[in-house]
Design an enzyme around this catalytic site. Sequence first.
Site, PDB file in Angstrom:
ATOM      1  N   HIS A   2      -8.182  -0.202   9.159  1.00  0.00           N
ATOM      2  CA  HIS A   2      -6.498   1.149   8.374  1.00  0.00           C
ATOM      3  C   HIS A   2      -6.487   1.987   8.358  1.00  0.00           C
ATOM      4  O   HIS A   2      -7.880   2.281   7.514  1.00  0.00           O
ATOM      5  CB  HIS A   2      -6.707  -0.330   7.196  1.00  0.00           C
ATOM      6  CG  HIS A   2      -6.599   0.448   6.086  1.00  0.00           C
ATOM      7  ND1 HIS A   2      -5.331  -0.555   5.390  1.00  0.00           N
ATOM      8  CD2 HIS A   2      -6.187   1.606   5.631  1.00  0.00           C
ATOM      9  CE1 HIS A   2      -4.420  -0.275   4.309  1.00  0.00           C
ATOM     10  NE2 HIS A   2      -4.693   1.100   4.731  1.00  0.00           N
ATOM     11  N   CYS A  18      -3.234   5.986  -1.360  1.00  0.00           N
ATOM     12  CA  CYS A  18      -4.752   5.214  -2.545  1.00  0.00           C
ATOM     13  C   CYS A  18      -4.720   6.182  -4.111  1.00  0.00           C
ATOM     14  O   CYS A  18      -4.880   6.696  -4.295  1.00  0.00           O
ATOM     15  CB  CYS A  18      -6.136   5.702  -1.973  1.00  0.00           C
ATOM     16  SG  CYS A  18      -7.395   4.350  -3.020  1.00  0.00           S
ATOM     17  N   ASP A  32       0.810  -0.983  -0.268  1.00  0.00           N
ATOM     18  CA  ASP A  32       0.295  -0.087   0.110  1.00  0.00           C
ATOM     19  C   ASP A  32       1.096   0.913   0.070  1.00  0.00           C
ATOM     20  O   ASP A  32       0.873   2.420  -0.561  1.00  0.00           O
ATOM     21  CB  ASP A  32      -0.921  -0.138   1.491  1.00  0.00           C
ATOM     22  CG  ASP A  32      -2.180   1.396   1.345  1.00  0.00           C
ATOM     23  OD1 ASP A  32      -2.283   1.054   0.523  1.00  0.00           O
ATOM     24  OD2 ASP A  32      -2.748   1.479   2.391  1.00  0.00           O
TER      25      ASP A  32
END
Length: 312
Positions: free
Chosen positions: A221, A254, A33
């Site tokens: 998260h 993201c 990530d």
Amino acid sequence: MTAREVGLPATVPLPTRGDLPERVTIWEVGARDGLQNEDTVVPVETKLEFLDRLADAGLSVLEATSFVHPKWVPQLADAEQLLAGLRQRDGVSYPVLVPNERGLDRALAAGVRHIAIFASATETFANRNLNRSLDEQFAMFDPVVTRARAEGLDVRGYLSMCFGDPWEGPVAAEQVVKVGHRLLDMGCSQLSLGDTIGVATPGQVETVLDGFGSIDALAVHFHDTYGQALANTLAALRCGVSTVDSSAGGLGGCPYAESATGNLATEDLVWMLDGLGVRHGVNLDALADTSAWMAEQLGRPSPSRVVRALRG
């Protein structure tokens, strides 16, 4: 400067409060990530050293990479090469993200034993991220989970946009609980609730977690867009959550949500857990060294406040 020199709380163990878990599993997402959000591709040799250093620091769950199509996440196009070069260790798990059945085929061919799928709690993000409606995403994931479980793989479910969506605004707790239970009923052994754009507050976290009833299969998260990631984590711990996702050095964001900033930094999480007397098994000095080293590879300072405080 080392953590010991500045009086790290862990040097004088504190009693754990009754409303906190005795031990927390840190699910390290920096290599996946974190690095998937970089503008440039990090060499596979650097990624392998990063994972080795993280394991040396005591982290036992290292999400290694993703089998998302290279067109969408070119930073992780070297997934097979990375897994082939990975030095597996006893007691360390290396999950990978799998978006669909093609991704599962690649994971099985690579010998992966632990996968994760990535679903959305909102209609708009499901359409933008998965090109599926909210309901259609389950038709895509069901054969992935079913096949993976039949092959003896453990499956984690990520649920994004659990607290706010940049297009839809605040997300109702009832919506998150409904979608989350569908993933658990499908066969996911754990569900990670994601604050993808970092808008959650502690009260909102408590409301969502309370909506699930049982906390046993839940993880959290958090992103730190509004500086609430640690406060939200503490709220989740007090609700009984004992698995927390974080990223070494605070790397990440993201690629499908431009407003998302870095993940909760693992060092910041460890510092707080030490102060609370909650066990986690991570050596903070070794971890800070690793994140400072990775910041040098990326050519910018670490976002982690603890890394900056310890390493300058």
